[in-house]
Design a protein around this motif. Sequence first.
Motif, PDB file in Angstrom:
ATOM      1  N   THR A 123      43.896  45.103  41.171  1.00 31.55           N
ATOM      2  CA  THR A 123      45.290  44.992  40.712  1.00 31.55           C
ATOM      3  C   THR A 123      45.482  45.452  39.267  1.00 31.55           C
ATOM      4  OG1 THR A 123      44.928  42.701  40.029  1.00 31.55           O
ATOM      5  CG2 THR A 123      45.760  43.067  42.258  1.00 31.55           C
ATOM      6  N   THR A 124      44.400  45.540  38.500  1.00 26.79           N
ATOM      7  CA  THR A 124      44.550  45.900  37.083  1.00 26.79           C
ATOM      8  C   THR A 124      44.190  47.341  36.786  1.00 26.79           C
ATOM      9  OG1 THR A 124      42.320  45.093  36.644  1.00 26.79           O
ATOM     10  CG2 THR A 124      44.136  43.570  36.258  1.00 26.79           C
ATOM     11  N   SER A 180      39.556  44.659  38.400  1.00 32.56           N
ATOM     12  CA  SER A 180      40.032  44.186  39.706  1.00 32.56           C
ATOM     13  C   SER A 180      40.945  45.258  40.287  1.00 32.56           C
ATOM     14  CB  SER A 180      40.775  42.861  39.569  1.00 32.56           C
ATOM     15  OG  SER A 180      42.052  43.070  38.997  1.00 32.56           O
ATOM     16  N   THR A 240      38.077  42.187  32.683  1.00 28.00           N
ATOM     17  CA  THR A 240      37.458  42.157  34.008  1.00 28.00           C
ATOM     18  C   THR A 240      38.179  43.125  34.941  1.00 28.00           C
ATOM     19  OG1 THR A 240      36.891  39.831  33.695  1.00 28.00           O
ATOM     20  CG2 THR A 240      36.807  40.672  35.942  1.00 28.00           C
TER      21      THR A 240
END
Length: 199
Positions: A29-30, A27, A25
């Motif tokens: 932050t990733t 995001s 998924t």
Amino acid sequence: MTVVVWRNGKVHVSADGLATVCGATLSPTTGRVVGETTDWAGQVSCFNCAYRHTPEGYLVPRSGKDFPLRKECSKHRGQAAGQCSSCNPETIKPQCWPCPNGCTDPKAHDPLYRYTRCTVFPQRRDVPAGERCAEGCQSTESALRAANPRLYLDLADSAMMTCYHCGESVCVACQREPVEGSLMLCDACGRREAEPSES
């Protein structure tokens, strides 16, 4: 297709901008979304993304070493463009060269054939049809390896189970004793297999 650079520097792709093709998924932050492009094959470095969604005209990667993705030969599926052995036969490296049998022709060592043209085939015994070797059997593998001790031989699995002389089945372990069918052990090899190993 959306190109995404993950925190660890791995480049993934996404079809919907919500998750990568490999299933992660997205995001803030990733991963960092680089942008949309149709020419993502040269950028992707995630094996799972590339394996699951290899673009048309590129080779499906087999390992993490197959990056950047290579273009496929337009005439022969599964071959890399520019390195296709069918289009460029000169790119095929002869096997077992220089030849240990003294052959001086690299074309005789074409890896597309099971046997090189200089393979020595020992004389077969004259065994009547339907009979076994009176002098004891010898597997095709052991006969050919004895006649070509340093030559690379790409032998079929049946070579270790079939007598070179009479064509009947031999023990897959010792490759000498006659047996009733393929993939069988002779009595002596069967007893050795049944013995408990010493610890």
